[in-house]
Design a protein around this motif. Structure first.
Motif, mmCIF file in Angstrom:
data_model
loop_
_atom_site.group_PDB
_atom_site.id
_atom_site.type_symbol
_atom_site.label_atom_id
_atom_site.label_comp_id
_atom_site.label_asym_id
_atom_site.label_seq_id
_atom_site.Cartn_x
_atom_site.Cartn_y
_atom_site.Cartn_z
ATOM 1 N N ALA A 59 0.846 -1.187 0.000
ATOM 2 C CA ALA A 59 0.000 0.000 0.000
ATOM 3 C C ALA A 59 0.886 1.242 0.000
ATOM 4 C CB ALA A 59 -0.913 -0.009 1.222
ATOM 5 N N THR A 60 0.714 2.109 -1.016
ATOM 6 C CA THR A 60 1.620 3.245 -1.196
ATOM 7 C C THR A 60 0.823 4.508 -1.481
ATOM 8 O OG1 THR A 60 3.154 1.653 -2.208
ATOM 9 C CG2 THR A 60 3.736 3.977 -2.367
ATOM 10 N N ALA A 61 0.193 5.050 -0.446
ATOM 11 C CA ALA A 61 -0.506 6.337 -0.538
ATOM 12 C C ALA A 61 -1.537 6.379 -1.659
ATOM 13 C CB ALA A 61 0.502 7.472 -0.706
ATOM 14 N N GLY A 62 -2.101 5.225 -1.998
ATOM 15 C CA GLY A 62 -3.134 5.187 -3.030
ATOM 16 C C GLY A 62 -2.617 4.976 -4.437
ATOM 17 N N TYR A 63 -1.295 5.028 -4.643
ATOM 18 C CA TYR A 63 -0.751 4.867 -5.993
ATOM 19 C C TYR A 63 -0.898 3.428 -6.497
ATOM 20 C CZ TYR A 63 1.374 9.425 -5.128
ATOM 21 O OH TYR A 63 1.574 10.761 -4.849
ATOM 22 N N GLU A 64 -1.243 2.514 -5.593
ATOM 23 C CA GLU A 64 -1.408 1.118 -5.990
ATOM 24 C C GLU A 64 -2.820 0.794 -6.470
ATOM 25 O OE1 GLU A 64 -3.231 1.261 -2.032
ATOM 26 O OE2 GLU A 64 -1.460 2.183 -2.923
ATOM 27 N N ARG A 65 -3.753 1.720 -6.313
ATOM 28 C CA ARG A 65 -5.158 1.401 -6.590
ATOM 29 C C ARG A 65 -5.408 1.011 -8.040
ATOM 30 N NH1 ARG A 65 -7.773 6.592 -3.462
ATOM 31 N NH2 ARG A 65 -7.217 5.984 -1.330
ATOM 32 N N GLY A 66 -4.876 1.796 -8.951
ATOM 33 C CA GLY A 66 -5.134 1.526 -10.361
ATOM 34 C C GLY A 66 -4.577 0.193 -10.819
ATOM 35 N N VAL A 67 -3.323 -0.070 -10.507
ATOM 36 C CA VAL A 67 -2.721 -1.326 -10.942
ATOM 37 C C VAL A 67 -3.369 -2.504 -10.227
ATOM 38 C CG1 VAL A 67 -0.810 -1.243 -9.268
ATOM 39 C CG2 VAL A 67 -0.553 -2.518 -11.394
ATOM 40 N N ARG A 68 -3.746 -2.319 -8.978
ATOM 41 C CA ARG A 68 -4.410 -3.424 -8.280
ATOM 42 C C ARG A 68 -5.723 -3.787 -8.960
ATOM 43 N NH1 ARG A 68 -7.191 -3.622 -2.231
ATOM 44 N NH2 ARG A 68 -8.051 -5.699 -2.510
ATOM 45 N N ALA A 69 -6.534 -2.781 -9.278
ATOM 46 C CA ALA A 69 -7.811 -3.043 -9.934
ATOM 47 C C ALA A 69 -7.603 -3.745 -11.277
ATOM 48 C CB ALA A 69 -8.564 -1.734 -10.130
ATOM 49 N N ARG A 70 -6.574 -3.324 -12.029
ATOM 50 C CA ARG A 70 -6.333 -3.940 -13.339
ATOM 51 C C ARG A 70 -5.839 -5.368 -13.194
ATOM 52 N NH1 ARG A 70 -7.102 -6.167 -16.836
ATOM 53 N NH2 ARG A 70 -6.525 -5.974 -19.038
#
Length: 315
Positions: A59-70
Motif C-alpha cells: 500500500a503506497t498512498a493510493g498509488y497502488e489502486r489503479g494497478v491493483r484493480a487492473r
C-alpha cells in the motif's frame, strides 16, 4: 502453506508514483513499467508470460489502486501488504539493502508467506473508501482545531478558528450523508450494512466502515476477523513482558471506528457490560476491557454476515 500455494508462481511489485518494478519469486529477471494504463497492460503481459498467478503489492498512498484493480480484473490474486508488514519481514530476513528492484523481490517473498488472500477489490468500495477517508481526515482536522482553540485567547483568532471548525463540521456531515446514500443504493451492500447495524453500539458510520473496509467479513473463520482488524492478542513471553499479551497490525481505520462502537456497547448493552465489568473486576486495565469488547464485536459482525441473520440482543 499448502501445496496449491507453494506451486503458485508469485511476483512482487514495488509501487511508485510514476513507475512499477516487478520481480518474480526465485528468479533473477525483473521488469519496470510506467504506473499508468499502458504500463499496467505491459506488466500483465509480462506476468502472464511467466505464469504468475499471485501478486503482492505494498500500500503506497493510493498509488497502488489503479494497478491493483487492473490486476484483479485480469484474474490475478492480489495481496496488499501494509508497509510495516514488509519492513518487519525485511528485518526478519536481515535485508538492509534498499532499491526499487530489491523491494519488489522482497514483496514477492513476503507474499509467499501469506496464508490468506484479501478479498478482491470491489470498485464500488474503492470509491466509498476514498470518501470515507476524507470524512475521517476532516474529523481529525476538526478535533485538532478544537484542541488548539483551548489555548487561544485572542478574540479575532478564536472567531476565525470557530468558522473553520463550523465549515469542517458541515463538510463532514455532507460526506456522511453521501457515504450512506451511495452505500444504500446497492441492495447487497445495504443488506450487509443493515445486518451490522443490529450489533450493539454499531452506528450508521461504524457499520459503513466495516462494509467498506472489511469486505472479508462473513467469509472468515473464527479468530480471523480479530486478527484482520488488529485486536487479536499475541503472547509476549520474554523478559519483563512475561505473561503479557499485546495487539498489533491489522487495519487501523476500521479499528478506530469499532473502538467507538465498543465504548457504546460496554455502556448500554447488558451482555457486553457484564463481560467488560467481569474483566475489570479481574484486574484488567480499562483499555484491555475495551479491546476485548472490540474483539467480540468484530467476531459477531463476521457471524451475523455469515448466517445472514441480525444480532439478537439479550436483556
Amino acid at each position: 502453506m499448502d501445496r496449491n500455494k507453494s506451486s503458485t508462481t508469485i511476483a512482487g511489485i514495488d509501487v511508485g508514483k510514476r513507475q512499477l518494478d516487478a520481480a518474480v519469486l526465485g528468479r533473477a529477471e525483473q521488469h519496470r513499467v510506467a504506473n499508468d494504463a499502458a504500463g499496467w497492460e505491459g506488466l500483465i503481459a509480462w506476468l502472464a508470460e511467466r505464469g504468475v498467478r499471485r501478486v503482492g503489492l505494498e500500500a503506497t498512498a493510493g498509488y497502488e489502486r489503479g494497478v491493483r484493480a487492473r490486476l484483479e480484473a485480469a484474474g490475478l490474486e492480489v495481496v496488499v501488504h501494509q508497509p510495516l508488514e514488509v519492513k518487519l519481514f525485511a528485518r526478519l530476513k536481515r535485508r538492509r539493502a534498499k532499491t526499487d528492484r530489491l523491494d519488489a523481490a522482497l514483496i514477492a517473498a513476503a507474499t509467499a508467506q501469506v496464508d490468506t488472500v484479501r478479498a478482491a477489490q470491489d470498485p464500488r468500495l474503492a470509491h466509498l473508501a476514498e470518501r470515507l477517508t476524507a470524512y475521517e481526515q476532516i474529523s481529525d482536522q476538526a478535533a485538532q482545531l478544537k484542541t488548539f482553540m483551548e489555548h487561544v485567547t485572542l478574540p479575532d483568532l478564536a472567531a476565525s478558528l470557530g468558522e473553520q471548525i463550523q465549515s469542517l463540521a458541515r463538510l463532514k456531515a455532507r460526506l456522511a450523508r453521501e457515504i450512506l446514500a451511495a452505500l444504500k443504493a446497492w441492495p447487497d451492500l445495504l443488506a450487509r450494512w443493515t445486518l451490522l447495524r443490529s450489533l450493539p453500539g454499531v452506528g450508521p458510520l461504524v457499520a459503513a466502515s466495516l462494509v467498506i473496509r472489511m469486505p472479508e467479513l462473513g467469509a472468515l473463520k473464527r479468530g480471523q476477523p480479530a486478527s484482520l482488524l488488529g485486536v487479536a492478542p499475541f503472547d509476549r513471553q520474554s523478559g519483563q513482558w512475561k505473561g503479557q499479551s499485546f495487539i498489533g497490525g491489522g487495519r487501523s481505520r476500521p479499528r478506530r471506528m469499532l473502538y467507538l462502537a465498543a465504548i457504546a456497547a460496554k455502556r448500554f448493552d447488558a451482555a457486553f457490560k457484564i463481560f467488560a465489568d467481569r474483566l475489570l473486576a479481574a484486574g484488567k486495565p480499562p483499555k484491555v476491557a475495551i479491546v476485548a469488547v472490540m474483539r467480540k464485536l468484530v467476531e459477531a459482525a463476521n457471524l451475523v454476515l455469515k448466517r445472514q441473520q441480525p444480532w439478537v440482543r439479550h436483556a
